[in-house]
Scaffold this motif. Structure first.
Motif, PDB file in Angstrom:
ATOM      1  N   ALA A   1       0.827  -1.210   0.000  1.00 26.37           N
ATOM      2  CA  ALA A   1       0.000   0.000   0.000  1.00 26.37           C
ATOM      3  C   ALA A   1       0.860   1.257   0.000  1.00 26.37           C
ATOM      4  O   ALA A   1       0.506   2.267  -0.612  1.00 26.37           O
ATOM      5  CB  ALA A   1      -0.921  -0.009   1.213  1.00 26.37           C
ATOM      6  N   ALA A   2       2.000   1.205   0.683  1.00 22.89           N
ATOM      7  CA  ALA A   2       2.911   2.354   0.711  1.00 22.89           C
ATOM      8  C   ALA A   2       3.543   2.602  -0.657  1.00 22.89           C
ATOM      9  O   ALA A   2       3.843   3.744  -1.015  1.00 22.89           O
ATOM     10  CB  ALA A   2       3.996   2.122   1.760  1.00 22.89           C
ATOM     11  N   ALA A   3       3.748   1.532  -1.427  1.00 21.64           N
ATOM     12  CA  ALA A   3       4.384   1.666  -2.743  1.00 21.64           C
ATOM     13  C   ALA A   3       3.410   2.144  -3.812  1.00 21.64           C
ATOM     14  O   ALA A   3       3.841   2.672  -4.848  1.00 21.64           O
ATOM     15  CB  ALA A   3       4.974   0.319  -3.160  1.00 21.64           C
ATOM     16  N   ARG A   4       2.136   2.000  -3.583  1.00 20.15           N
ATOM     17  CA  ARG A   4       1.130   2.256  -4.618  1.00 20.15           C
ATOM     18  C   ARG A   4       1.173   3.673  -5.202  1.00 20.15           C
ATOM     19  O   ARG A   4       1.068   3.830  -6.428  1.00 20.15           O
ATOM     20  CB  ARG A   4      -0.258   1.956  -4.056  1.00 20.15           C
ATOM     21  CG  ARG A   4      -1.318   1.736  -5.125  1.00 20.15           C
ATOM     22  CD  ARG A   4      -2.581   1.167  -4.527  1.00 20.15           C
ATOM     23  NE  ARG A   4      -3.480   0.657  -5.536  1.00 20.15           N
ATOM     24  CZ  ARG A   4      -4.566  -0.032  -5.270  1.00 20.15           C
ATOM     25  NH1 ARG A   4      -4.880  -0.303  -4.017  1.00 20.15           N
ATOM     26  NH2 ARG A   4      -5.348  -0.457  -6.240  1.00 20.15           N
ATOM     27  N   PRO A   5       1.332   4.739  -4.384  1.00 23.14           N
ATOM     28  CA  PRO A   5       1.303   6.087  -4.966  1.00 23.14           C
ATOM     29  C   PRO A   5       2.431   6.371  -5.949  1.00 23.14           C
ATOM     30  O   PRO A   5       2.314   7.282  -6.773  1.00 23.14           O
ATOM     31  CB  PRO A   5       1.430   6.996  -3.725  1.00 23.14           C
ATOM     32  CG  PRO A   5       0.981   6.170  -2.574  1.00 23.14           C
ATOM     33  CD  PRO A   5       1.416   4.779  -2.909  1.00 23.14           C
ATOM     34  N   PHE A   6       3.525   5.617  -5.894  1.00 23.22           N
ATOM     35  CA  PHE A   6       4.691   5.909  -6.735  1.00 23.22           C
ATOM     36  C   PHE A   6       4.921   4.859  -7.811  1.00 23.22           C
ATOM     37  O   PHE A   6       5.969   4.835  -8.441  1.00 23.22           O
ATOM     38  CB  PHE A   6       5.945   6.026  -5.865  1.00 23.22           C
ATOM     39  CG  PHE A   6       5.854   7.105  -4.830  1.00 23.22           C
ATOM     40  CD1 PHE A   6       6.020   8.437  -5.173  1.00 23.22           C
ATOM     41  CD2 PHE A   6       5.566   6.796  -3.506  1.00 23.22           C
ATOM     42  CE1 PHE A   6       5.929   9.431  -4.221  1.00 23.22           C
ATOM     43  CE2 PHE A   6       5.470   7.785  -2.550  1.00 23.22           C
ATOM     44  CZ  PHE A   6       5.646   9.120  -2.909  1.00 23.22           C
ATOM     45  N   ALA A   7       3.942   3.993  -8.030  1.00 23.37           N
ATOM     46  CA  ALA A   7       4.115   2.885  -8.966  1.00 23.37           C
ATOM     47  C   ALA A   7       3.361   3.155 -10.263  1.00 23.37           C
ATOM     48  O   ALA A   7       2.133   3.210 -10.267  1.00 23.37           O
ATOM     49  CB  ALA A   7       3.624   1.583  -8.334  1.00 23.37           C
ATOM     50  N   ALA A   8       4.110   3.321 -11.354  1.00 20.85           N
ATOM     51  CA  ALA A   8       3.484   3.527 -12.660  1.00 20.85           C
ATOM     52  C   ALA A   8       3.148   2.192 -13.329  1.00 20.85           C
ATOM     53  O   ALA A   8       2.289   2.128 -14.195  1.00 20.85           O
ATOM     54  CB  ALA A   8       4.412   4.338 -13.567  1.00 20.85           C
ATOM     55  N   THR A   9       3.822   1.133 -12.919  1.00 17.35           N
ATOM     56  CA  THR A   9       3.579  -0.197 -13.483  1.00 17.35           C
ATOM     57  C   THR A   9       3.484  -1.213 -12.345  1.00 17.35           C
ATOM     58  O   THR A   9       3.996  -0.970 -11.245  1.00 17.35           O
ATOM     59  CB  THR A   9       4.717  -0.617 -14.434  1.00 17.35           C
ATOM     60  OG1 THR A   9       5.933  -0.738 -13.677  1.00 17.35           O
ATOM     61  CG2 THR A   9       4.907   0.410 -15.540  1.00 17.35           C
ATOM     62  N   PRO A  10       2.856  -2.368 -12.586  1.00 21.69           N
ATOM     63  CA  PRO A  10       2.797  -3.409 -11.553  1.00 21.69           C
ATOM     64  C   PRO A  10       4.178  -3.870 -11.105  1.00 21.69           C
ATOM     65  O   PRO A  10       4.404  -4.112  -9.917  1.00 21.69           O
ATOM     66  CB  PRO A  10       2.023  -4.544 -12.234  1.00 21.69           C
ATOM     67  CG  PRO A  10       1.222  -3.875 -13.295  1.00 21.69           C
ATOM     68  CD  PRO A  10       2.056  -2.726 -13.774  1.00 21.69           C
ATOM     69  N   GLU A  11       5.092  -3.994 -12.046  1.00 22.78           N
ATOM     70  CA  GLU A  11       6.446  -4.440 -11.712  1.00 22.78           C
ATOM     71  C   GLU A  11       7.146  -3.438 -10.794  1.00 22.78           C
ATOM     72  O   GLU A  11       7.823  -3.829  -9.838  1.00 22.78           O
ATOM     73  CB  GLU A  11       7.272  -4.645 -12.988  1.00 22.78           C
ATOM     74  CG  GLU A  11       6.823  -5.801 -13.859  1.00 22.78           C
ATOM     75  CD  GLU A  11       5.618  -5.483 -14.723  1.00 22.78           C
ATOM     76  OE1 GLU A  11       5.078  -6.400 -15.353  1.00 22.78           O
ATOM     77  OE2 GLU A  11       5.205  -4.289 -14.759  1.00 22.78           O
ATOM     78  N   ARG A  12       6.960  -2.159 -11.084  1.00 19.09           N
ATOM     79  CA  ARG A  12       7.578  -1.136 -10.241  1.00 19.09           C
ATOM     80  C   ARG A  12       6.969  -1.147  -8.847  1.00 19.09           C
ATOM     81  O   ARG A  12       7.680  -0.969  -7.856  1.00 19.09           O
ATOM     82  CB  ARG A  12       7.415   0.239 -10.879  1.00 19.09           C
ATOM     83  CG  ARG A  12       8.131   1.355 -10.108  1.00 19.09           C
ATOM     84  CD  ARG A  12       8.007   2.677 -10.823  1.00 19.09           C
ATOM     85  NE  ARG A  12       8.656   2.654 -12.122  1.00 19.09           N
ATOM     86  CZ  ARG A  12       8.658   3.679 -12.964  1.00 19.09           C
ATOM     87  NH1 ARG A  12       8.029   4.807 -12.647  1.00 19.09           N
ATOM     88  NH2 ARG A  12       9.277   3.590 -14.125  1.00 19.09           N
ATOM     89  N   MET A  13       5.660  -1.351  -8.767  1.00 18.11           N
ATOM     90  CA  MET A  13       5.010  -1.401  -7.459  1.00 18.11           C
ATOM     91  C   MET A  13       5.560  -2.549  -6.614  1.00 18.11           C
ATOM     92  O   MET A  13       5.829  -2.393  -5.425  1.00 18.11           O
ATOM     93  CB  MET A  13       3.492  -1.551  -7.626  1.00 18.11           C
ATOM     94  CG  MET A  13       2.733  -1.612  -6.299  1.00 18.11           C
ATOM     95  SD  MET A  13       0.935  -1.544  -6.546  1.00 18.11           S
ATOM     96  CE  MET A  13       0.355  -2.018  -4.909  1.00 18.11           C
ATOM     97  N   ALA A  14       5.748  -3.711  -7.254  1.00 16.61           N
ATOM     98  CA  ALA A  14       6.284  -4.864  -6.525  1.00 16.61           C
ATOM     99  C   ALA A  14       7.706  -4.592  -6.046  1.00 16.61           C
ATOM    100  O   ALA A  14       8.068  -4.926  -4.902  1.00 16.61           O
ATOM    101  CB  ALA A  14       6.255  -6.101  -7.415  1.00 16.61           C
ATOM    102  N   ALA A  15       8.531  -3.965  -6.902  1.00 19.83           N
ATOM    103  CA  ALA A  15       9.921  -3.669  -6.529  1.00 19.83           C
ATOM    104  C   ALA A  15       9.986  -2.646  -5.407  1.00 19.83           C
ATOM    105  O   ALA A  15      10.751  -2.802  -4.441  1.00 19.83           O
ATOM    106  CB  ALA A  15      10.682  -3.169  -7.753  1.00 19.83           C
TER     107      ALA A  15
END
Length: 275
Positions: free
Chosen positions: A204-218
């Motif tokens: 949830a913390a990564a969600r605002p800065f994730a443009a792609t699913p892969e970036r969100m997971a990383a």
């Protein structure tokens, strides 16, 4: 001969990092599929696995893994059969936790630190525990890597998955196995009651800065690992329970990332107007 792994703090840091980098990417799928209660139910059931493992004198990891798999499979098979999902998960989560606590009370001649299983005992991680944690984390990451595209397609649209020759139910089973593995390896670090927090909060913390699913997971994996290290250090300095402190650190990162995202979005119109 003294080695690096003889330090309990080094083992704790490695254990927390291993759990975090496996739990956070999996937590992204939990969020995308709106499965928060699913993770909670599987985690709560693991205390029953602890009781059965101690009763039958088998490794704790094996008992927790078996019960977590059974719970996740039961939830998957019972969903859509006349029960609202949140009701079904609530009943299974709380009843399995209660049965586990009752089962523990029947164990004779076995000393058990129940608080360690409920809230984790990362400072007591041994070399064997560390091998189990990193082995389980590696399996989870390999599973997600091998099935990433299929899992993502099935998550976005089951109809699209069928059209692409992907069986959404099979992908659900993959997530079930991965979730059970994470629960089994995380119980030593953050305990039964806090496992779902380590799954959800970094993602949830990564969600605002994730443009792609892969970036969100990383990003989620990075935030989870950082929360484990910061929480461990804060626990050592403040003399607080380590598992809850790690979750507190993750919650602080969640607040900071969402606050930063809100400030950035509010700043964008002002920058555009200035131009």
């Amino acid at each position: 001969m003294i080695t690096l792994f003889d330090s309990f703090l080094i083992r704790a840091a490695l254990a927390g990092t291993g759990v975090a980098i496996a739990a956070a990417p999996l937590g992204c799928f939990v969020i995308w599929r709106r499965m928060a209660y699913f993770g909670d139910a599987t985690a709560h059931a693991s205390i029953l696995g602890v009781a059965l493992a101690l009763g039958f004198q088998v490794p704790i990891f094996a008992g927790v893994l078996i019960i977590a798999l059974l719970m996740a499979t039961a939830v998957s098979s019972l969903s859509g059969r006349g029960f609202a999902m949140d009701t079904l998960l609530g009943v299974l989560a709380h009843s399995s936790l209660a049965f586990g606590l009752v089962a523990v009370s029947f164990l004779q001649g076995i000393r058990i630190d129940l608080m360690a299983y409920l809230f984790g005992d990362i400072l007591a991680v041994s070399r064997i525990d560390l091998a189990v944690i990193w082995g389980g984390a590696t399996l989870v990451l390999l599973l997600l890597w091998a099935r990433w595209s299929a899992l993502l397609t099935a998550t976005l649209s089951p109809d699209l998955a069928y059209a692409a020759g992907i069986n959404p139910k099979r992908e659900q089973l993959v997530l079930t196995v991965a979730l059970a593995l994470v629960v089994a390896v995380a119980i030593k670090v953050v305990g039964v009651l806090l496992i779902s927090a380590l799954l959800l909060i970094p993602a949830a913390a990564a969600r605002p800065f994730a443009a792609t699913p892969e970036r969100m997971a990383a990003i989620a994996a990075s935030i989870g690992a950082l929360a484990a290290l910061v929480g461990l250090q804060a626990s050592f300095v403040l003399d607080t329970p380590t598992g809850p402190t790690i979750v507190c650190a993750a919650a602080v990162f969640f607040a900071l990332t969402n606050l930063g995202s809100a400030i950035w979005k509010n700043r964008l119109p002002a920058v555009s107007n200035d131009r």
